[in-house]
Scaffold this active site. Structure first.
Site, PDB file in Angstrom:
ATOM      1  N   HIS A   1      36.856  44.732  42.308  1.00 43.06           N
ATOM      2  CA  HIS A   1      35.603  44.274  41.697  1.00 43.06           C
ATOM      3  C   HIS A   1      34.448  44.429  42.686  1.00 43.06           C
ATOM      4  O   HIS A   1      33.361  44.888  42.314  1.00 43.06           O
ATOM      5  CB  HIS A   1      35.731  42.812  41.260  1.00 43.06           C
ATOM      6  CG  HIS A   1      34.422  42.147  40.970  1.00 43.06           C
ATOM      7  ND1 HIS A   1      33.594  42.531  39.942  1.00 43.06           N
ATOM      8  CD2 HIS A   1      33.786  41.125  41.608  1.00 43.06           C
ATOM      9  CE1 HIS A   1      32.503  41.772  39.939  1.00 43.06           C
ATOM     10  NE2 HIS A   1      32.595  40.917  40.947  1.00 43.06           N
TER      11      HIS A   1
ATOM     12  N   HIS B   1      29.787  39.821  48.036  1.00 44.39           N
ATOM     13  CA  HIS B   1      29.223  38.783  47.158  1.00 44.39           C
ATOM     14  C   HIS B   1      30.247  37.818  46.599  1.00 44.39           C
ATOM     15  O   HIS B   1      29.904  36.704  46.211  1.00 44.39           O
ATOM     16  CB  HIS B   1      28.444  39.434  46.011  1.00 44.39           C
ATOM     17  CG  HIS B   1      29.314  39.925  44.897  1.00 44.39           C
ATOM     18  ND1 HIS B   1      30.071  41.087  44.990  1.00 44.39           N
ATOM     19  CD2 HIS B   1      29.578  39.395  43.675  1.00 44.39           C
ATOM     20  CE1 HIS B   1      30.733  41.253  43.867  1.00 44.39           C
ATOM     21  NE2 HIS B   1      30.465  40.254  43.054  1.00 44.39           N
ATOM     22  N   ASP B   2      31.517  38.196  46.522  1.00 42.81           N
ATOM     23  CA  ASP B   2      32.580  37.304  46.026  1.00 42.81           C
ATOM     24  C   ASP B   2      33.674  37.105  47.070  1.00 42.81           C
ATOM     25  O   ASP B   2      34.834  36.845  46.729  1.00 42.81           O
ATOM     26  CB  ASP B   2      33.199  37.863  44.740  1.00 42.81           C
ATOM     27  CG  ASP B   2      32.451  37.412  43.494  1.00 42.81           C
ATOM     28  OD1 ASP B   2      31.828  36.333  43.540  1.00 42.81           O
ATOM     29  OD2 ASP B   2      32.476  38.142  42.478  1.00 42.81           O
TER      30      ASP B   2
ATOM     31  N   HIS C   1      38.521  38.802  40.305  1.00 44.34           N
ATOM     32  CA  HIS C   1      37.715  38.630  41.520  1.00 44.34           C
ATOM     33  C   HIS C   1      38.497  39.087  42.746  1.00 44.34           C
ATOM     34  O   HIS C   1      39.021  38.286  43.509  1.00 44.34           O
ATOM     35  CB  HIS C   1      37.285  37.166  41.672  1.00 44.34           C
ATOM     36  CG  HIS C   1      36.255  36.756  40.666  1.00 44.34           C
ATOM     37  ND1 HIS C   1      36.574  36.036  39.539  1.00 44.34           N
ATOM     38  CD2 HIS C   1      34.924  36.988  40.610  1.00 44.34           C
ATOM     39  CE1 HIS C   1      35.481  35.822  38.832  1.00 44.34           C
ATOM     40  NE2 HIS C   1      34.459  36.396  39.451  1.00 44.34           N
TER      41      HIS C   1
ATOM     42  N   ASP D   1      26.587  42.795  39.334  1.00 44.49           N
ATOM     43  CA  ASP D   1      27.683  41.828  39.279  1.00 44.49           C
ATOM     44  C   ASP D   1      28.258  41.684  37.876  1.00 44.49           C
ATOM     45  O   ASP D   1      29.453  41.431  37.718  1.00 44.49           O
ATOM     46  CB  ASP D   1      27.174  40.479  39.789  1.00 44.49           C
ATOM     47  CG  ASP D   1      28.294  39.483  40.012  1.00 44.49           C
ATOM     48  OD1 ASP D   1      29.438  39.908  40.250  1.00 44.49           O
ATOM     49  OD2 ASP D   1      28.029  38.272  39.944  1.00 44.49           O
TER      50      ASP D   1
END
Length: 441
Positions: free
Chosen positions: A169, A205-206, A165, A315
């Site tokens: 990524h 998103h992360d 993560h 994802d």
């Protein structure tokens, strides 16, 4: 004017003056940057329930670790020259990276090579390139310096020490999102605003992912778990962190306040959809739309739902990449799972599913993940978008699963034994580990 509702979002918490450089303009408060200390630190000590009472020492501890994280991840300490935000972006491109960006729509795009060619700045360069390629910078009258600064801050707020993560990524998910946005069914229906949201959601998103999943934060009494009431803890944090950077850089400050708030809310809706514990909910709704042929992309709500499904696919698309790329991602995510398991062992906590290196292998984790999470999602996506890309992804998925099965001792027996746990994992929050990039995450 962008369409927004008049519903007011209540602030989730109140900042002290030193928490962030910017304060909320409208609606809810964003999170400050750098909310997570290093892994390996006993979260129960740093984030005890007493901290919720506003203890000064606890706040100082959080800021200390936030400062350390940004200091150690700074480009200066990595030996890289400082990026002057006034430099024109094209001057930072090298010839090989430029050549790769000409094929950014290829499903075989090697994000690891691109990250090396850009000196670890794949997320900044790729996202800026896509925003420019779609004409979004000009269309929305975005300040290029602000865009550049926003993307640099986003990249910095990913934890490079995370095996999986991290910013690479995020860049990989953004590239996959671009591939899906080009699919005929979406390309003919999505507006420029939809595309802008999709790319920003993929890139953030992360954001600020700590490298552990939601159950770990809950059982260590992490303050984020209390803040978000043990519900979509990491997704909420990613979203609020992204909002904080949008406001810190004033990226949309030239828009009316209600439009900026609308962007923030819809960005949150996309990021929250990556919560793997809600996988069955989204998949069931998607399947129903396809069975009833009721998905009308002329409606904004249905276009938004299609973006949510596209982001969910992007994802967890690693098993659908060519083997050379997919294998690297599988090794990285499993390394991160096992690292969490080692921390849990160290502190005598219950070891989370898939995180015990003595009870799991890379192959067993991947076979279960592909069977119970990836295959059902991408089978429905292929029904929605029956294109060459969809068939290519399913083809890679089948070949990769066969490759992992061949590596697993007593493959037939282990496949049966692994059936119940991954299935159960998709039904509970701890399965966030399975999502490989969306894990609550």
């Amino acid at each position: 004017m962008l369409a927004v509702t008049n519903k007011t979002i209540k602030p989730s918490f109140v900042f002290t003056p030193g928490d962030v450089r910017v304060r909320s303009q409208v609606g809810f408060e964003p999170e400050r940057r750098g909310s997570h200390p290093y892994l390996g630190v006993d979260f129960r000590t740093l984030h005890s329930r007493a901290e919720s009472a506003g203890s000064i020492p606890a706040r100082r501890i959080r800021r200390l670790f936030s400062f350390q994280r940004h200091l150690l991840s700074s480009r200066l300490l990595r030996g890289a020259p400082h990026l002057n935000t006034l430099h024109i972006l094209d001057e930072d491109y090298c010839g090989q990276a430029k050549c790769m960006l000409e094929k950014v729509g290829s499903w075989n795009f090697d994000i690891f090579l691109f990250d090396r060619l850009t000196n670890g700045n794949s997320l900044v360069f790729l996202t800026f390139h896509l925003l420019n390629q779609y004409g979004l910078i000009e269309l929305f009258q975005l300040d290029m310096v602000k865009v550049r600064r926003f993307l640099v801050l986003v990249q910095e707020d990913y934890h490079n020490q995370n095996p999986y993560h991290n910013a690479v990524h995020a860049a990989d998910v953004t590239q996959a999102m671009h591939c899906y946005l080009r699919e005929p069914k979406l390309a003919q229906s999505l507006t420029s605003f939809d595309i802008l949201l999709g790319l920003l959601a993929a890139a953030t998103h992360d954001l600020d992912h700590p490298g552990v999943n939601q159950p770990f934060l809950i059982k260590t009494n992490h303050y984020l778990a209390a803040l978000y009431r043990n519900t979509s803890v990491l997704e909420n944090h990613h979203w609020r962190s992204a909002v904080g950077l949008l406001r810190e850089t004033d990226l949309f400050s030239h828009l009316p306040a209600e439009d900026s708030l609308g962007i923030e809310r819809q960005l949150g809706s996309l990021i929250l959809a990556t919560d793997i514990s809600r996988q069955n909910e989204y998949l069931s709704r998607f399947r129903t739309h396809l069975d009833e042929n009721s998905l009308c992309l002329g409606q904004s709500s249905h276009r938004h739902f299609s973006l949510q499904m596209a982001l969910k696919c992007a994802d967890i698309c690693n098993p659908c990449r060519p083997w050379e790329l997919s294998k690297q991602w599988s090794e990285k995510v499993t390394e991160e799972f096992f690292h969490q398991g080692d921390i849990e062992k160290k502190h005598k906590l219950e070891i989370s599913p898939l995180c015990d290196s003595e009870a799991n292998t890379i192959a067993s984790v991947q076979i279960g993940f592909m069977t119970y999470v990836v295959e059902p999602l991408f089978a429905e996506w292929a029904r929605f978008s029956d294109t060459r890309l969809s068939q290519t992804m399913l083809g890679h998925l089948g070949l990769n699963k066969a490759s992992w099965s061949a590596m697993e001792p007593e493959a037939s027996g282990s496949s049966e034994e692994g059936e119940s746990e991954p299935t159960r994992a998709t039904e509970e929050p701890s399965s966030r580990a399975l999502s490989q990039g969306s894990q609550e995450s």
